[in-house]
Scaffold this motif. Structure first.
Motif, PDB file in Angstrom:
ATOM      1  N   VAL A 214      -0.187  -7.922   7.376  1.00 21.38           N
ATOM      2  CA  VAL A 214      -1.346  -7.054   7.168  1.00 21.38           C
ATOM      3  C   VAL A 214      -1.675  -6.975   5.676  1.00 21.38           C
ATOM      4  N   LEU A 215      -0.641  -6.853   4.860  1.00 17.83           N
ATOM      5  CA  LEU A 215      -0.884  -6.759   3.413  1.00 17.83           C
ATOM      6  C   LEU A 215      -1.503  -8.045   2.872  1.00 17.83           C
TER       7      LEU A 215
ATOM      8  N   ALA B  16      -9.371  -2.936  10.534  1.00 16.06           N
ATOM      9  CA  ALA B  16     -10.458  -3.706   9.938  1.00 16.06           C
ATOM     10  C   ALA B  16     -10.245  -5.216  10.086  1.00 16.06           C
ATOM     11  N   GLU B  17      -9.015  -5.673   9.961  1.00 21.65           N
ATOM     12  CA  GLU B  17      -8.751  -7.116   9.873  1.00 21.65           C
ATOM     13  C   GLU B  17      -8.095  -7.715  11.115  1.00 21.65           C
TER      14      GLU B  17
ATOM     15  N   ALA C 228      -5.924  -9.148   2.953  1.00 18.25           N
ATOM     16  CA  ALA C 228      -7.005  -8.886   2.003  1.00 18.25           C
ATOM     17  C   ALA C 228      -7.141 -10.028   1.000  1.00 18.25           C
TER      18      ALA C 228
ATOM     19  N   VAL D 280       0.864  -1.187   0.000  1.00 18.22           N
ATOM     20  CA  VAL D 280       0.000   0.000   0.000  1.00 18.22           C
ATOM     21  C   VAL D 280       0.896   1.231   0.000  1.00 18.22           C
TER      22      VAL D 280
ATOM     23  N   THR E 226      -3.201   4.001   5.279  1.00 14.79           N
ATOM     24  CA  THR E 226      -3.924   2.878   4.680  1.00 14.79           C
ATOM     25  C   THR E 226      -3.665   1.614   5.488  1.00 14.79           C
ATOM     26  N   LEU E 227      -2.405   1.452   5.867  1.00 15.12           N
ATOM     27  CA  LEU E 227      -2.038   0.279   6.654  1.00 15.12           C
ATOM     28  C   LEU E 227      -2.816   0.266   7.970  1.00 15.12           C
ATOM     29  N   ARG E 228      -2.895   1.405   8.568  1.00 16.68           N
ATOM     30  CA  ARG E 228      -3.603   1.512   9.852  1.00 16.68           C
ATOM     31  C   ARG E 228      -5.072   1.116   9.703  1.00 16.68           C
ATOM     32  N   ARG E 229      -5.686   1.585   8.635  1.00 18.04           N
ATOM     33  CA  ARG E 229      -7.100   1.232   8.411  1.00 18.04           C
ATOM     34  C   ARG E 229      -7.256  -0.270   8.241  1.00 18.04           C
ATOM     35  N   ARG E 230      -6.326  -0.874   7.528  1.00 17.28           N
ATOM     36  CA  ARG E 230      -6.417  -2.336   7.308  1.00 17.28           C
ATOM     37  C   ARG E 230      -6.241  -3.107   8.624  1.00 17.28           C
TER      38      ARG E 230
ATOM     39  N   HIS F 144       0.844  -1.216  14.852  1.00 17.13           N
ATOM     40  CA  HIS F 144      -0.279  -0.284  14.942  1.00 17.13           C
ATOM     41  C   HIS F 144       0.067   0.891  15.853  1.00 17.13           C
TER      42      HIS F 144
END
Lengths: 550, 162
Positions: free
Chosen positions: A476-477, A393-394, A480, A381, A386-390, A449
């Motif tokens: 984290v990547l 979320a996950e 998805a 990303v 963006t990483l933080r949002r993922r 995080h």
């Protein structure tokens, strides 16, 4: 894939439900477990196993070579049987000698190669092997059963069926090494060969051939043939410790692909709107077989036996969902899964494995999706935000824990200098935590995080600033694209039970009769009920949860 | 991971690389040897830890992939020489076309729409000196045995017969 079009399916069970250790530790083998897939392949090819060489003294010490053709290649099991003093017989990883040792060889070994293997195989980790050696293994006798079987045969009678049923194997392997260990062939040398493309196929072929050898050895020493029903029930035992547990963490794409295949299989059968009479009859029969299997599953450990006993009782209620009346309704298998959703995890996972079983045409092709020929296919990303949002979320499951508290970080995984095998220590009482293996994924995700600000720091700059976050970033990547890649539990917590990881992995191998000896190692049975070498053409694929005489 | 990739990864870890960078180095090292590139590049990279290409290439590769995600050619900064950088790039799971390798940069095109199966190199025979070096570094990741680890760490019980 066999399927011309993708079958319909219900939504997959979410990773948050599936990827918990307690559930993974309740899994049962399914028809897409690796041994089942291998047996179907061998059966489809009408594979023949032949004894190429048998040099064994009357007491059963010497060597043998069996060959089998698979996918246009010839493979040989070289088996070496030694006279092991009783005091040297141990399943533990510290063992240095075994009753038998094995190499799965690429081709048919010449005299010189047989001699080389006979010298090297009994040394196991202490020897060096070649690229013609595909798998290395060893096994110890079940002294009680092996002696009983051979003594019975010598006396002209068949062994006691109750003893055969209760133990279930003549020998148990204590290691099955593949993929380049100690000089044997790297998996890359064979992973495109027909029949060996799937995970652990060479290892499973080895195990099945070892079982064949144990039957032949018992008949040789006993000087008489074993009854076919007894032989069929004699699988191959396996003693498994922590060595295989980290695999599930260090191979996240494989874990995802295995789980995804299994969950997709379940989602496909749940989508079946109606069942035929034959399908309903088969499911009903399997429910009874499962009950018999549970009745025959007896272990020495009181706590685990209590768990099996509870499962037996609960199954008597749960199996009502597979009665003909229920199976005549709409989406009956979805109803069975929903109907048992409040039952124990053991019941739920037994039901999952069972409902998949009759539907080979729908699910067997999924076995082709269980390898990992590419490696993680993820694109980075742009930035930290963006990483933080993922993560949020996950990985919320990883953020809730306070890893500063001792009970949440008590255990550490490491590799022992003596055996170069994974082990588990107490961070606060044993040395070595500074050399910890990175299985603390949850803790790393939380640390990452915590270091992310809400801004737009580019990812390369973040990693240049804190290189130690790279592993967490990778995971984290991956999330998805590979939703089942991560065990959603804290693997360094004081209450983490590695046995759950072992059972998950072993169920994918096709293991049954789990017999835990502690929270870190277990005995199991492989190939019990599997077709004998001369049965591949006739009964290669009906041995899920084997029962004696089935 | 192949035997030598795993050893290279352990060596990098033993020399101080974080786990993900060590794994990436292991994969690249196997590719490097398979392509007949200089073993000295690997020894030099290990010697440069806790700095050097084992730490600098992964973030540079991320930057390059972010650029390539737009479908353009991209340039990877490789101040320690392009050979090892090329081995890293060739380990990506997509079709890669290396266009130029010169000085401190590697120019390549990345097709993220086309997966590339892992290379299956013939059996590797690394130079013995490199193997010895890697084994020595790898040992730094192992924990010496104690009574506790022997009795409990592996989880084995004392029941050996059945």
């Amino acid at each position: 894939m066999k399927d011309a079009a993708t079958p319909g399916q219900m939504p997959l069970r979410p990773p948050g439900q599936v990827m918990r250790l307690a559930r993974m530790g309740s899994m049962f083998p399914t028809r897409i477990s690796f041994l089942r897939t291998l047996m179907r392949r061998l059966g489809a090819e009408r594979a023949q196993v032949t004894c190429h060489r048998w040099q064994m003294c009357p007491e059963g010490f010497g060597h043998a070579v069996f060959r089998v053709d698979l996918g246009g290649h010839v493979y040989s099991l070289v088996a070496v049987s030694s006279d092991l003093p009783p005091e040297a017989r141990t399943d533990r990883v510290i063992a240095t000698a075994w009753d038998t040792a094995y190499v799965l060889y690429d081709g048919v070994p010449c005299e010189k190669e047989v001699a080389r293997i006979c010298a090297a195989a009994p040394l196991q980790e202490a020897a060096r092997f070649t690229e013609r050696d595909l798998v290395l293994s060893r096994a110890n006798k079940s002294v009680r059963l092996f002696s009983h079987v051979t003594n019975s045969l010598r006396a002209g009678v068949q062994p006691d069926e109750a003893l055969v049923r209760d133990i279930g194997y003549l020998m148990r392997t204590t290691a099955v090494y593949g993929n380049g260990k100690f000089g044997i062939a790297d998996r890359a040398c064979i992973d495109t060969r027909p029949g060996l493309e799937g995970p652990f196929m060479a290892e499973m072929l080895t195990v099945w051939l070892i079982r064949h050898f144990t039957h032949a050895l018992a008949e040789h020493v006993g000087r008489g043939p074993l009854d076919r029903r007894i032989k069929r029930h004699l699988g191959i035992g396996n003693s498994t410790g922590l060595g295989m547990a980290p695999f599930l963490v260090t191979h996240p794409v494989l874990l995802n692909n295995w789980m995804m295949a299994r969950e997709t299989a379940l989602a496909r059968v749940r989508a079946l709107p109606r069942l035929t009479v034959d399908e309903a009859r088969r499911l009903h029969g399997l429910a009874q077989r499962a009950a018999t299997h549970l009745a025959e599953w007896i272990v020495p450990d009181a706590a685990h036996q209590a768990r099996i006993d509870a499962l037996r009782r609960d199954w008597e209620q749960a199996r009502a969902w597979l009665d003909p009346a229920h199976l005549r309704g709409d989406h009956p298998l979805d109803a069975a899964i929903r109907g048992t959703a409040q039952s124990s995890l053991d019941v739920q996972e037994l039901m999952v494995a069972l409902v998949i079983e009759p539907f080979g045409d729908l699910v067997d092709g999924l076995a082709e999706c269980m390898a990992d020929p590419f490696g993680p296919m993820v694109l980075p990303v742009q930035d930290a935000a963006t990483l933080r949002r993922r993560i949020e979320a996950e990985f919320a499951w990883a953020l809730d824990t306070d890893y500063e508290r001792a009970e949440h970080a008590r255990q550490f995984w490491y590799v022992s200098a003596a055996k170069q095998e994974p082990r588990l220590g107490d961070r606060f009482e044993e040395p070595g935590a500074e050399r910890e293996s990175p299985l603390d994924i949850a803790r790393r995700i939380k640390a990452l995080h915590g270091d992310l600000d809400a801004g737009d720091e580019p990812l390369p700059e973040l990693l240049a600033r804190v290189p130690d976050h790279a592993l967490a970033v990778e995971r984290v990547l991956m999330a998805a694209r590979y939703p089942y890649a991560e065990i959603r539990d804290n693997l360094i917590a004081a209450d983490c039970l590695p046995i759950d990881m072992l059972r998950c992995k072993l169920s994918f191998f096709g293991a049954s009769k789990f017999d835990p000896k502690s929270d870190r190692w277990t005995r199991i049975t492989l190939c019990q009920g599997a077709p004998l070498a001369d049965e591949l053409a006739t009964r290669a694929d009906d041995w899920w949860l084997p029962v004696y005489g089935g | 991971m192949t035997e030598w990739a795993a050893l290279a990864a352990k060596a990098a870890r033993g020399a101080g690389a974080p786990p993900a960078q060590a794994q990436a180095f292991g994969r690249a090292a196997a590719q490097h040897l398979a392509q007949g590139r200089a073993a000295e590049d690997l020894a030099r990279a290990l010697g440069a830890l806790p700095g050097g290409p084992i730490l600098s290439l992964p973030p540079a590769l991320i930057a390059a992939q972010v650029d390539a995600g737009t479908g353009l050619q991209t340039t990877l900064a490789a101040p320690d020489g392009p050979a090892l950088a090329q081995s890293y790039v060739e380990g990506l799971p997509w079709r890669v076309t290396v266009l130029r390798a010169e000085g401190g940069t590697l120019c390549f095109a990345l097709d993220t729409g086309t997966p590339a199966p892992r290379a299956t190199p013939a059996r590797l025979t690394p130079p013995p000196a490199l193997v010895k070096r890697m084994e020595a570094l790898a040992e730094r990741t192992f924990v010496p045995e104690t009574d506790a680890s022997r009795q409990r760490g592996a989880g084995a019980g004392l029941t050996d017969s059945d």
